[in-house]
Design an enzyme around this catalytic site. Sequence first.
Site, PDB file in Angstrom:
ATOM      1  N   LYS A  53     -13.768   8.101  35.435  1.00  0.00           N
ATOM      2  CA  LYS A  53     -13.127   7.310  34.388  1.00  0.00           C
ATOM      3  C   LYS A  53     -13.503   7.835  32.997  1.00  0.00           C
ATOM      4  O   LYS A  53     -14.639   8.267  32.771  1.00  0.00           O
ATOM      5  CB  LYS A  53     -13.547   5.841  34.548  1.00  0.00           C
ATOM      6  CG  LYS A  53     -12.791   4.834  33.719  1.00  0.00           C
ATOM      7  CD  LYS A  53     -13.236   3.436  34.116  1.00  0.00           C
ATOM      8  CE  LYS A  53     -12.626   2.352  33.247  1.00  0.00           C
ATOM      9  NZ  LYS A  53     -13.131   1.014  33.628  1.00  0.00           N
ATOM     10  N   SER A  57      -9.798  -2.377  33.809  1.00  0.00           N
ATOM     11  CA  SER A  57      -9.558  -1.207  32.999  1.00  0.00           C
ATOM     12  C   SER A  57      -9.542   0.099  33.785  1.00  0.00           C
ATOM     13  O   SER A  57      -9.186   1.151  33.237  1.00  0.00           O
ATOM     14  CB  SER A  57     -10.636  -1.124  31.902  1.00  0.00           C
ATOM     15  OG  SER A  57     -11.940  -1.021  32.464  1.00  0.00           O
ATOM     16  N   SER A  77     -12.816  -4.921  36.364  1.00  0.00           N
ATOM     17  CA  SER A  77     -12.186  -3.629  36.110  1.00  0.00           C
ATOM     18  C   SER A  77     -12.212  -2.661  37.284  1.00  0.00           C
ATOM     19  O   SER A  77     -11.562  -1.619  37.232  1.00  0.00           O
ATOM     20  CB  SER A  77     -12.814  -2.960  34.888  1.00  0.00           C
ATOM     21  OG  SER A  77     -12.429  -3.648  33.712  1.00  0.00           O
TER      22      SER A  77
END
Length: 475
Positions: free
Chosen positions: A83, A158, A182
């Site tokens: 990420k 996210s 997330s």
Amino acid sequence: MGMHPELWRWTATELAKGIRTRAISAREATESCLARIEQVNPVLNALVEVAADDALASADAADEAVAKGRKLGALHGVPVSIKINSDQAGHATTHGTVSRKNNIVAHDAPHVANLRKGGAIFVGRSNSPAFGYRWFTNCTAHGSTLNPWSREHTPGGSSGGAGASVASGMVPIGHGNDIGGSIRYPAYACGVAGLRPTVGRIPSWYGDEDQSLSVQTMLAQGPLARSVADLKLALQAMSGFDARDPLYAPVPLQGAAADRPIRVGIVRDGGVKQPVIEVDAAIDAAAAQLRDAGYGVEEVDGSIFAEAHRLWHLLVLEEFRPMMPAVREDGDPAMLKAAEYYYAHAETIWGAAPSLETYMTGYARRGTLIARLAQLMERWPLLLQPVSAELPFEQDADLASMQRMGEILEAQWPMITLPVLGFPAVAVPTGLAQGLPVGVQIIGQRFREDMVLDAAEVIEARSGTFTPIDPKFDQ
């Protein structure tokens, strides 16, 4: 790629075994995933950076290690995405912001370092909203990520780039992190599995900066994958010691055998919001599957979650408030609008300017709630919940109005209560509803990820898996 042109369809467990036994090579696996990325990433925009040359060089080194009989990690030769809000040596940690697009770092974050030690091949960086504070994945720095099931619905956030890349077959494992859902929510929205471990299980730290108390004690790193077995494998790789994390706990991955039958408590609304019909049906299905496997399943009082839901709006949002000047400076319009609605909703609970005393009292209350949940889970070591009270949201629903944001924050009560309470959980799909994935969340006692994952595996074995899939729409 010889006789194995579609290795991107294989699970991480299958790839790791094939590479270890030399049935396939790490280069073959990496080439297959890179070809899949080239095919579907232009449609989904899940990976905002692809490092093909570096990945192939790492794969060749992995194959050499196998040939020379060296010690191999759990994910040796397996392609993985990282990420964009986590440090990976030689790459920019952008946090989804334009101002940080050139923030090239020299060292891996602890969880990234563990994946590298575990033999993972880093093929790309997955998209995230600015500062990771939305359940929707778009940002001015990297654009919008689409859900492979529906371009009209969020891939989650996210870690939405991770969820979409795993669901569409670009990588078998995506790295994510979770302070409000997330990991679990993108897994739910994309029809894959996602594990939020106990804080301290996987080491986590961000550069040399001081971390807020909520980040230290509520933010967890973890994997998203297409199978529960792959979550287990990734957890094994990610859980090694790193001295940079002061909260790391060297607890064995396998705990003591639980008394049988293992009791599971169903918590449908947490005293916050009733699930929609399709989500309620998913809970019923999962409960029946667990009963069929010998678990004792019954409804329990989950009102403790309502207070934890309120506390998240105080502890997490107030600690994010000092970041708002950076948000305004970066000028991401979606994040600015979302933040406006976040704080407006929190104001209805805590007022416009919570005092230091209120904040301190909130943390004191958090400890009490954690102890109460721990006592509840002495009787019910597992809890079965929704992931969200709604099906995956329409794209950018949080920007529609203050009212819609309030509905979303209530629907996400299972997402935002867990970081406050500090227990591990897995999101696992159970099927499709209205053409969208639906699933459930299983919570376990602290550091009992093994029990959570075993229960998720029962549900997966009876529900099946639903990915990898081709995007359900054209570019």
